[in-house]
Write a protein that holds these residues in place. Structure first.
Motif, PDB file in Angstrom:
ATOM      1  N   CYS A   3      14.817  -3.566   1.716  1.00 48.81           N
ATOM      2  CA  CYS A   3      14.446  -2.148   1.810  1.00 48.81           C
ATOM      3  C   CYS A   3      15.718  -1.346   2.033  1.00 48.81           C
ATOM      4  O   CYS A   3      16.344  -1.435   3.088  1.00 48.81           O
ATOM      5  CB  CYS A   3      13.457  -1.919   2.954  1.00 48.81           C
ATOM      6  N   GLY A   4      16.104  -0.569   1.048  1.00 45.56           N
ATOM      7  CA  GLY A   4      17.306   0.235   1.163  1.00 45.56           C
ATOM      8  C   GLY A   4      17.076   1.492   1.972  1.00 45.56           C
ATOM      9  O   GLY A   4      15.958   1.987   2.103  1.00 45.56           O
ATOM     10  N   ALA A   5      18.165   2.036   2.534  1.00 45.31           N
ATOM     11  CA  ALA A   5      18.083   3.266   3.314  1.00 45.31           C
ATOM     12  C   ALA A   5      17.787   4.454   2.391  1.00 45.31           C
ATOM     13  O   ALA A   5      18.303   4.512   1.263  1.00 45.31           O
ATOM     14  CB  ALA A   5      19.380   3.488   4.071  1.00 45.31           C
ATOM     15  N   PRO A   6      16.943   5.372   2.827  1.00 47.00           N
ATOM     16  CA  PRO A   6      16.184   5.360   4.083  1.00 47.00           C
ATOM     17  C   PRO A   6      14.970   4.432   4.006  1.00 47.00           C
ATOM     18  O   PRO A   6      14.226   4.480   3.042  1.00 47.00           O
ATOM     19  CB  PRO A   6      15.743   6.815   4.240  1.00 47.00           C
ATOM     20  N   CYS A   7      14.812   3.623   5.035  1.00 47.14           N
ATOM     21  CA  CYS A   7      13.737   2.635   5.050  1.00 47.14           C
ATOM     22  C   CYS A   7      12.813   2.911   6.230  1.00 47.14           C
ATOM     23  O   CYS A   7      13.274   3.080   7.360  1.00 47.14           O
ATOM     24  CB  CYS A   7      14.328   1.231   5.162  1.00 47.14           C
ATOM     25  N   PHE A   8      11.510   2.954   5.958  1.00 45.96           N
ATOM     26  CA  PHE A   8      10.529   3.220   7.006  1.00 45.96           C
ATOM     27  C   PHE A   8       9.823   1.950   7.472  1.00 45.96           C
ATOM     28  O   PHE A   8       8.777   2.026   8.112  1.00 45.96           O
ATOM     29  CB  PHE A   8       9.493   4.230   6.517  1.00 45.96           C
ATOM     30  N   GLY A   9      10.374   0.805   7.132  1.00 42.37           N
ATOM     31  CA  GLY A   9       9.805  -0.437   7.623  1.00 42.37           C
ATOM     32  C   GLY A   9       8.880  -1.108   6.622  1.00 42.37           C
ATOM     33  O   GLY A   9       8.815  -0.728   5.448  1.00 42.37           O
ATOM     34  N   TYR A  10       8.157  -2.089   7.132  1.00 45.32           N
ATOM     35  CA  TYR A  10       7.325  -2.958   6.284  1.00 45.32           C
ATOM     36  C   TYR A  10       5.922  -3.042   6.871  1.00 45.32           C
ATOM     37  O   TYR A  10       5.752  -3.220   8.077  1.00 45.32           O
ATOM     38  CB  TYR A  10       7.958  -4.348   6.219  1.00 45.32           C
ATOM     39  N   SER A  11       4.914  -2.892   6.008  1.00 47.89           N
ATOM     40  CA  SER A  11       3.526  -3.017   6.441  1.00 47.89           C
ATOM     41  C   SER A  11       3.102  -4.478   6.302  1.00 47.89           C
ATOM     42  O   SER A  11       2.921  -4.974   5.190  1.00 47.89           O
ATOM     43  CB  SER A  11       2.618  -2.113   5.596  1.00 47.89           C
ATOM     44  N   PHE A  12       2.956  -5.161   7.440  1.00 50.56           N
ATOM     45  CA  PHE A  12       2.544  -6.560   7.405  1.00 50.56           C
ATOM     46  C   PHE A  12       1.075  -6.692   7.001  1.00 50.56           C
ATOM     47  O   PHE A  12       0.653  -7.747   6.538  1.00 50.56           O
ATOM     48  CB  PHE A  12       2.774  -7.212   8.774  1.00 50.56           C
ATOM     49  N   ASP A  13       0.300  -5.622   7.176  1.00 53.80           N
ATOM     50  CA  ASP A  13      -1.103  -5.673   6.783  1.00 53.80           C
ATOM     51  C   ASP A  13      -1.250  -5.597   5.267  1.00 53.80           C
ATOM     52  O   ASP A  13      -2.036  -6.329   4.669  1.00 53.80           O
ATOM     53  CB  ASP A  13      -1.867  -4.523   7.456  1.00 53.80           C
ATOM     54  N   LYS A  14      -0.482  -4.708   4.619  1.00 50.23           N
ATOM     55  CA  LYS A  14      -0.575  -4.521   3.170  1.00 50.23           C
ATOM     56  C   LYS A  14       0.464  -5.326   2.406  1.00 50.23           C
ATOM     57  O   LYS A  14       0.456  -5.347   1.174  1.00 50.23           O
ATOM     58  CB  LYS A  14      -0.436  -3.036   2.825  1.00 50.23           C
ATOM     59  N   LYS A  15       1.391  -5.957   3.158  1.00 50.90           N
ATOM     60  CA  LYS A  15       2.459  -6.757   2.533  1.00 50.90           C
ATOM     61  C   LYS A  15       3.284  -5.914   1.562  1.00 50.90           C
ATOM     62  O   LYS A  15       3.654  -6.358   0.473  1.00 50.90           O
ATOM     63  CB  LYS A  15       1.859  -7.972   1.796  1.00 50.90           C
ATOM     64  N   GLU A  16       3.581  -4.683   1.952  1.00 48.92           N
ATOM     65  CA  GLU A  16       4.367  -3.776   1.120  1.00 48.92           C
ATOM     66  C   GLU A  16       5.308  -2.976   2.005  1.00 48.92           C
ATOM     67  O   GLU A  16       5.094  -2.837   3.214  1.00 48.92           O
ATOM     68  CB  GLU A  16       3.479  -2.801   0.348  1.00 48.92           C
ATOM     69  N   LEU A  17       6.358  -2.437   1.379  1.00 45.14           N
ATOM     70  CA  LEU A  17       7.244  -1.517   2.079  1.00 45.14           C
ATOM     71  C   LEU A  17       6.522  -0.198   2.331  1.00 45.14           C
ATOM     72  O   LEU A  17       5.791   0.297   1.469  1.00 45.14           O
ATOM     73  CB  LEU A  17       8.513  -1.273   1.264  1.00 45.14           C
ATOM     74  N   VAL A  18       6.735   0.355   3.515  1.00 47.28           N
ATOM     75  CA  VAL A  18       6.051   1.592   3.885  1.00 47.28           C
ATOM     76  C   VAL A  18       6.436   2.729   2.946  1.00 47.28           C
ATOM     77  O   VAL A  18       5.595   3.537   2.542  1.00 47.28           O
ATOM     78  CB  VAL A  18       6.381   1.956   5.345  1.00 47.28           C
ATOM     79  N   GLY A  19       7.706   2.794   2.564  1.00 47.95           N
ATOM     80  CA  GLY A  19       8.151   3.862   1.665  1.00 47.95           C
ATOM     81  C   GLY A  19       7.416   3.845   0.337  1.00 47.95           C
ATOM     82  O   GLY A  19       7.060   4.892  -0.196  1.00 47.95           O
ATOM     83  N   GLY A  20       7.174   2.652  -0.205  1.00 48.30           N
ATOM     84  CA  GLY A  20       6.442   2.547  -1.467  1.00 48.30           C
ATOM     85  C   GLY A  20       5.001   2.981  -1.334  1.00 48.30           C
ATOM     86  O   GLY A  20       4.448   3.629  -2.231  1.00 48.30           O
ATOM     87  N   ILE A  21       4.372   2.641  -0.204  1.00 47.00           N
ATOM     88  CA  ILE A  21       2.979   3.047   0.025  1.00 47.00           C
ATOM     89  C   ILE A  21       2.879   4.568   0.134  1.00 47.00           C
ATOM     90  O   ILE A  21       1.991   5.192  -0.454  1.00 47.00           O
ATOM     91  CB  ILE A  21       2.429   2.376   1.299  1.00 47.00           C
ATOM     92  N   LEU A  22       3.802   5.167   0.870  1.00 49.08           N
ATOM     93  CA  LEU A  22       3.796   6.620   1.020  1.00 49.08           C
ATOM     94  C   LEU A  22       4.028   7.309  -0.324  1.00 49.08           C
ATOM     95  O   LEU A  22       3.407   8.333  -0.624  1.00 49.08           O
ATOM     96  CB  LEU A  22       4.871   7.046   2.021  1.00 49.08           C
ATOM     97  N   ALA A  23       4.924   6.748  -1.133  1.00 51.16           N
ATOM     98  CA  ALA A  23       5.200   7.335  -2.445  1.00 51.16           C
ATOM     99  C   ALA A  23       3.978   7.249  -3.364  1.00 51.16           C
ATOM    100  O   ALA A  23       3.741   8.150  -4.180  1.00 51.16           O
ATOM    101  CB  ALA A  23       6.391   6.634  -3.092  1.00 51.16           C
ATOM    102  N   ASP A  24       3.189   6.189  -3.232  1.00 49.72           N
ATOM    103  CA  ASP A  24       1.983   6.050  -4.061  1.00 49.72           C
ATOM    104  C   ASP A  24       0.888   7.020  -3.642  1.00 49.72           C
ATOM    105  O   ASP A  24       0.122   7.504  -4.478  1.00 49.72           O
ATOM    106  CB  ASP A  24       1.458   4.615  -3.975  1.00 49.72           C
TER     107      ASP A  24
END
Length: 325
Positions: free
Chosen positions: A83-104
């Motif tokens: 996860c490159g900066a800026p990185c908001f962490g990782y969702s262990f529940d969804k198994k995805e990067l938080v930034g990608g989920i927010l962007a979707d």
């Protein structure tokens, strides 16, 4: 102006830091154990300890918060995913990067906000100006009655009612859904039309009342009476002086409302099953997904703070009497 923007930006960073810190602290007051939820019913102490270590829950919350904050600027690797900066962490529940989920999810919230804002600004401000111009007459009484009735409605009541009338009973409109604008502009507008109608109906009432009261107040100001005494027409006085003076209040409230809506219209998205930031916030809380919950909260707070800065900076352009120190 530059000094003002720098000062407000630094203040905004402090506010966002406090918001994220408070969110982190409140999360640990929840009795649920996220690691145990992920581990399942047949969880062993060894597996539970391993999951807590992988999620970083084996540290105190200040240490976890610092690790999360540092990844925003330095990035990190989670479950083998970089996860490159800026990185908001990782969702262990969804198994995805938080930034990608927010962007979707953000395009859904953005579409809901932009469409409804255009509608309630046009009709709300227009109706309020008409009511102020026809103060005490039939048009004013009708507009005031409408705003009083519509503002007393709630989305969780008006939403299901609109679905029943417009979708289920008459099939006049399609059920709410999100279609990307780039794929199908007509489907995009048709899928969000019912939420736009409901959301704009309530907000139009608020902006009608606000515009009317601001315009009536401005029409009683000394500079407006002076303009009339100099022989200016009523329409010129109304549009050139009273309207410009009332813009300050409207822009202030709209800036805050826009930030709130872009941060996620929780009740609206839940009512119409739209997968935006608001519904994501509820879901992350129910799933005890700390990284995702903090990410949504920080994004919402950032939007609200950003639009507040824009509103403050716009004051000097709207009203020449205001100077930013």
């Amino acid at each position: 102006m530059l000094r003002f923007l720098v000062r407000r930006t630094l203040g905004a960073l402090v506010i966002l830091l406090i918001v994220s810190m408070v969110t982190y602290a409140l999360f640990f007051a929840i009795p649920a154990d996220p690691a145990r939820l992920y581990c399942g019913k047949t969880c062993t102490p060894e597996n539970l300890a391993l999951i807590r270590h992988d999620m970083g829950f084996d540290h105190s919350w200040p240490v976890q918060y610092w690790n999360w904050l540092s990844t925003i600027f330095t990035g990190g690797t989670f479950n083998g995913v970089h996860c490159g900066a800026p990185c908001f962490g990782y969702s262990f529940d969804k198994k995805e990067l938080v930034g990608g989920i927010l962007a979707d999810r953000f395009p859904t919230t953005l579409s809901l906000t932009v469409g409804s804002a255009v509608i309630f600004l046009v009709f709300g401000i227009g109706t309020g100006m008409l009511a102020a111009h026809k103060q005490g007459k039939a048009a004013d009484k009708i507009a005031s009655s409408f705003s009083l009735l519509a503002s007393s409605m709630q989305i969780y009541v008006a939403g299901p009612l609109a679905l029943w009338v417009l979708c289920y009973s008459t099939d006049l409109l399609d059920l709410p859904t999100y279609v990307p604008f780039t794929e199908d502009p007509i489907g995009w507008a048709g899928g969000l039309l019912v939420p736009w109608i409901v959301l704009s109906l309530i907000w139009t009432a608020n902006y009608t009342r606000m515009t009317r009261s601001s315009m009536v107040e401005q029409l009683s100001e000394d500079y407006v009476r002076t303009a009339r005494a100099k022989g200016m027409s009523g329409t010129s006085v109304f549009m050139r002086y009273a309207w410009r003076g009332a813009m300050g209040t409207i822009v202030t409230v709209f800036g805050i409302d826009l930030g709130v809506l872009l941060g996620g219209a929780i009740i609206t998205e839940t009512t119409f099953s739209l997968h935006g930031l608001g519904q994501l916030a509820i879901q992350s809380f129910n799933d005890s997904d700390l990284s995702l919950l903090v990410g949504v909260t920080v994004v919402a707070a950032t939007l609200i703070v950003f639009f507040n800065i824009i509103v403050d900076a716009a004051y000097a352009l709207i009203d020449p009497r205001i100077r930013l120190a």
